[in-house]
Design a protein around this motif. Structure first.
Motif, PDB file in Angstrom:
ATOM      1  N   GLU A 275       0.829  -1.208   0.000  1.00 29.78           N
ATOM      2  CA  GLU A 275       0.000   0.000   0.000  1.00 29.78           C
ATOM      3  C   GLU A 275       0.864   1.259   0.000  1.00 29.78           C
ATOM      4  O   GLU A 275       0.570   2.224  -0.709  1.00 29.78           O
ATOM      5  CB  GLU A 275      -0.916  -0.001   1.224  1.00 29.78           C
ATOM      6  CG  GLU A 275      -1.994  -1.060   1.198  1.00 29.78           C
ATOM      7  CD  GLU A 275      -2.765  -1.135   2.491  1.00 29.78           C
ATOM      8  OE1 GLU A 275      -3.986  -1.324   2.444  1.00 29.78           O
ATOM      9  OE2 GLU A 275      -2.133  -0.979   3.557  1.00 29.78           O
ATOM     10  N   ASP A 284      -1.423   2.815  -7.454  1.00 28.42           N
ATOM     11  CA  ASP A 284      -2.843   2.736  -7.121  1.00 28.42           C
ATOM     12  C   ASP A 284      -3.707   3.693  -7.933  1.00 28.42           C
ATOM     13  O   ASP A 284      -4.865   3.925  -7.594  1.00 28.42           O
ATOM     14  CB  ASP A 284      -3.039   3.016  -5.629  1.00 28.42           C
ATOM     15  CG  ASP A 284      -2.524   4.393  -5.236  1.00 28.42           C
ATOM     16  OD1 ASP A 284      -1.900   5.067  -6.084  1.00 28.42           O
ATOM     17  OD2 ASP A 284      -2.737   4.792  -4.075  1.00 28.42           O
ATOM     18  N   ALA A 287      -6.806   1.867  -8.940  1.00 36.40           N
ATOM     19  CA  ALA A 287      -7.347   0.901  -7.981  1.00 36.40           C
ATOM     20  C   ALA A 287      -8.868   0.992  -7.938  1.00 36.40           C
ATOM     21  O   ALA A 287      -9.446   2.071  -8.081  1.00 36.40           O
ATOM     22  CB  ALA A 287      -6.769   1.169  -6.593  1.00 36.40           C
TER      23      ALA A 287
END
Length: 350
Positions: A275, A284, A287
């Motif tokens: 993360e 991300d 995402a």
């Protein structure tokens, strides 16, 4: 290192899904040689323990945390084929019930966290066991090193997958450096947990530890006033051995419930290694929200329970319970059936 939906494109996700499915199929066949009526319940417990410990994120650097992956631990305790299945069961439970790890990324996660970690760890572990003295301490040392190296190996595997099918235009070199760097630190935590757990089980029942088969000293149990080698075929399992095994299972289950139901409240709230790297490097960017983001147990909390401690604790206890039931059912169904000519459990000669 749970990869969410949207990090990896559809073709790569499908390809890794096929790899994961093949690995699980091979593992189901291989697990028949590793499991029997005595070790199948232990494998279910290992899956539940991994689920519990994965809830315990520990800090590894400023603003970054990590958690156990579990491949090394499972492979050493119950065997590499069964180890792949243990971690796969955990990932399936997490993805479906707790919205942890994307559903389209399930193949990516099984390949990284179950297959790569188990294969790398067990290969390193067996190589070390062959050259180290045949002692319990050597098993623990080999477990530490194998677990340590398995984590950055999984990080490299993810980086390779992202280089092939990543959905954002990022520098793969920088991603690789960041992933390996932070996951080496996480690997130290993984190694400590693995070594401590393997050492604790070996101290109680080394005959049940798959990776301890080559130990020179065998466990002996007193049966009808005589010391009997626990690994020798002596007909039905002695009462002392059965009681000891049951005590180990109960103790392990209670430990898992305490870790998931109570200790997990004090886990680090910082993002884990993947993360953190994803945020810092733009992985991300595309995402997607989890398909089950609104499920009753999403994010390891019970819906409509306002108290955070109670909500998380209940979710952890439910997760451990469901995982041990699902895992034991799987391993019991694929266990090797003993015959009259084969009364010793798989992998118990030490």
């Amino acid at each position: 290192m749970h990869v969410p939906d949207g990090f990896i494109d559809a073709p790569t996700s499908l390809a890794t899904g096929a790899v994961a499915a093949a690995a699980v199929a091979v593992s189901l066949r291989g697990a028949r040689r590793e499991l029997d009526e005595r070790t199948a319940p232990l494998a279910g417990l290992v899956a539940a323990f991994i689920f519990a410990v994965q809830m315990l994120n520990f800090p590894v650097a400023a603003g970054t945390s990590g958690h156990l992956l579990g491949g090394a631990l499972a492979a050493i305790l119950v065997g590499p084929y069964t180890g792949v299945l243990c971690v796969s069961v955990v990932l399936l439970m997490q993805g479906i019930l707790f919205a942890d790890g994307g559903l389209t990324a399930l193949g990516v996660n099984i390949t990284n966290m179950a297959v790569v970690t188990t294969v790398v760890a067990y290969g390193i572990f067996r190589a070390l066991v062959k050259i180290l003295p045949r002692t319990r301490r050597s098993i623990t040392v080999a477990a530490f090193v194998a677990a340590l190296l398995s984590v950055p190996s999984a990080a490299l595997a993810f980086t390779l997958m992202y280089a092939i099918g990543g959905t954002a235009d990022v520098s793969i070199g920088k991603v690789a450096g960041a992933m390996v760097g932070v996951h080496i630190l996480i690997g130290i935590g993984e190694a400590a947990i693995t070594a401590l757990t393997v050492g604790a089980v070996i101290a109680v029942r080394p005959d049940l530890v798959h990776g301890a088969r080559d130990l020179g000293q065998r466990l002996q149990l007193r049966v009808n006033g005589e010391l009997v080698d626990a690994a020798e075929p002596v007909g039905p399992e002695p009462v002392a051995a059965r009681t000891s095994r049951r005590g180990l299972w109960i103790g392990g289950l209670l430990t898992s419930l305490v870790l998931a139901g109570f200790v997990s409240f004090y886990a680090s709230a910082d993002p884990d290694g993947l993360e953190k790297v994803a945020t810092d490097h733009g992985i991300d960017e595309k995402a997607e929200d989890h398909a089950y983001a609104d499920s009753p147990l999403a994010d390891y909390g019970v819906k409509d329970v306002d108290d955070a401690r109670l909500s998380g604790g209940l979710a952890g206890v439910i997760g451990v319970g469901l995982t041990v039931v699902a895992g034991t059912a799987v391993f019991w169904s694929v266990r090797r059936r003993r015959t009259g000519a084969d009364t010793s459990p798989a992998g118990t000669s030490v």
